[in-house]
Enzyme design. Structure first.
Site, short mmCIF file in Angstrom:
data_model
loop_
_atom_site.label_atom_id
_atom_site.label_comp_id
_atom_site.label_asym_id
_atom_site.label_seq_id
_atom_site.Cartn_x
_atom_site.Cartn_y
_atom_site.Cartn_z
CE LYS A 93 76.53 79.25 13.81
NZ LYS A 93 76.13 79.88 15.05
CG ASP A 112 75.27 83.32 15.22
OD1 ASP A 112 75.58 84.31 16.10
OD2 ASP A 112 74.81 82.22 15.66
CD GLU A 164 71.85 83.99 16.57
OE1 GLU A 164 72.19 83.19 17.17
OE2 GLU A 164 71.03 83.83 15.31
CG ASP A 183 72.23 82.50 20.78
OD1 ASP A 183 71.68 82.21 21.77
OD2 ASP A 183 72.95 81.82 19.88
CE LYS A 241 70.98 78.90 19.79
NZ LYS A 241 72.55 78.60 19.49
#
Length: 336
Positions: free
Chosen positions: A114, A145, A171, A197, A221
């Site tokens: 992250k 991400d 991402e 995403d 997801k």
């Protein structure tokens, strides 16, 4: 939900009859939370989960309920594999804490890191990624991400700052599809793929990112997209490689994501489904955490003792029941 799915929308009373609300502590603060709340539901096909994040409105959360119903009330699509390779997930921790985080992900050869956390600097991200590279060695795979937190110039600068670490992909570096498309054009020569995403799961048109040439792959997801079947449809429509990922669920919800990964016709990347390792507790024993970097495919059943131990307070339980009722009404209205 599709018309076919809506025809079998269970009555609200049936959903609430088995609903158990749990509050699970996290090992490390993640997405700004220390506790993860979720509702476990038992359908004819097995246990399922409804756990949209607290800040999501009813319209967005209703897709999560559609997913829970799809998983608990419908047979699963045929799997193409019986185990799923998964990545470690490294929250926006200090570089010194990276090794301890990675140690919770047994055998994972890939790490998602992250970055772009509010209140942190790019240098914090660089140091964190460097620590991951040092811990994993040259053969480890690293993806980062940003959750759409950078503007176009910030993203380009950050990618250059982290390119030395041989990134597998980055991402959602920017929020909009137009920004992703332009960024992809600017950094194409570096050979670092762009993954989408939020531009898929939070978009009115989840196919737009592919149509605009804004991503090299997509992250899917199951809960946010409305279920395993809907996610598979989106992957097919985009024609892009896909990575199945989690939304920080309990092992019950993770089993839904694993079912999605198992049903993908092609799986070129390790999946972001090892996040039970970020939980300090779970509702399943053993927890659905990586073993040798893999997760088994199959439904799981909550342990009643663990569910009781982590039961949410009465006021939180009532809050979630009311939320289910509103989302159920959304689903019913949407197909009239």
């Amino acid at each position: 939900m599709s018309t076919d799915a809506a025809a079998s929308l269970p009555p609200l009373a049936e959903l609430l009859a088995t609903a158990r609300v749990v509050s699970i502590p996290l090992v490390t603060r993640f997405r700004g939370i220390d506790l993860r709340e979720a509702v476990l539901l038992e359908g004819p096909e097995g246990w399922t989960e409804f756990s949209p994040f607290l800040e999501y409105d009813d319209a967005e959360a209703s897709a999560w309920l559609a997913a829970a119903i799809d998983f608990g009330w419908s047979p699963l699509p045929a799997p193409h594999r019986d185990a799923i390779p998964v990545n470690a997930t490294v929250p926006a921790v200090a570089a010194a804490s990276v090794a301890a985080v990675l140690a919770r992900f047994d055998g994972c050869r890939t790490a998602k890191v992250k970055v772009a956390e509010a209140g942190q600097r790019l240098q914090d991200d660089v140091e964190r990624v460097r620590a991951v590279r040092e811990a994993m060695g040259p053969e480890g795979r690293i993806r980062v991400d940003a959750n759409g937190a950078w503007n176009l110039d910030e993203a380009e600068h950050a990618i250059h700052a982290m390119a030395e670490f041989d990134l597998e992909y980055i991402e959602q570096p920017c929020a909009s599809v137009d920004e992703l498309a332009e960024l992809r054009r600017r950094v194409n020569y570096l050979g670092i793929p762009i993954a989408a995403d939020e531009s898929v799961r939070k978009a009115d048109d989840p196919i737009a990112v592919a149509r605009a040439g804004a991503a090299d792959l997509i992250v899917v997801k199951a809960q946010p997209l409305g279920g395993v079947r809907r996610a598979l449809e989106i992957v097919a429509e985009t024609g892009l490689p896909a990575v199945a990922s989690s939304a920080l669920e309990t092992s019950v919800g993770l089993a839904m994501g694993v079912a999605l990964a198992a049903a993908l016709p092609q799986l070129d990347y390790d999946c972001g489904l090892g996040t039970a390792s970020l939980l300090a507790a779970d509702v399943v024993e053993p927890s659905l955490t990586p073993r040798g970097g893999m997760l088994p495919v199959g439904r799981v059943t909550p342990d009643s003792t663990l569910v009781d131990a982590h039961a949410a307070s009465e006021d939180r339980r009532e809050w979630w029941y009311a939320r289910i009722a509103r989302c159920h009404s959304e689903l019913a209205r949407g197909e009239r």
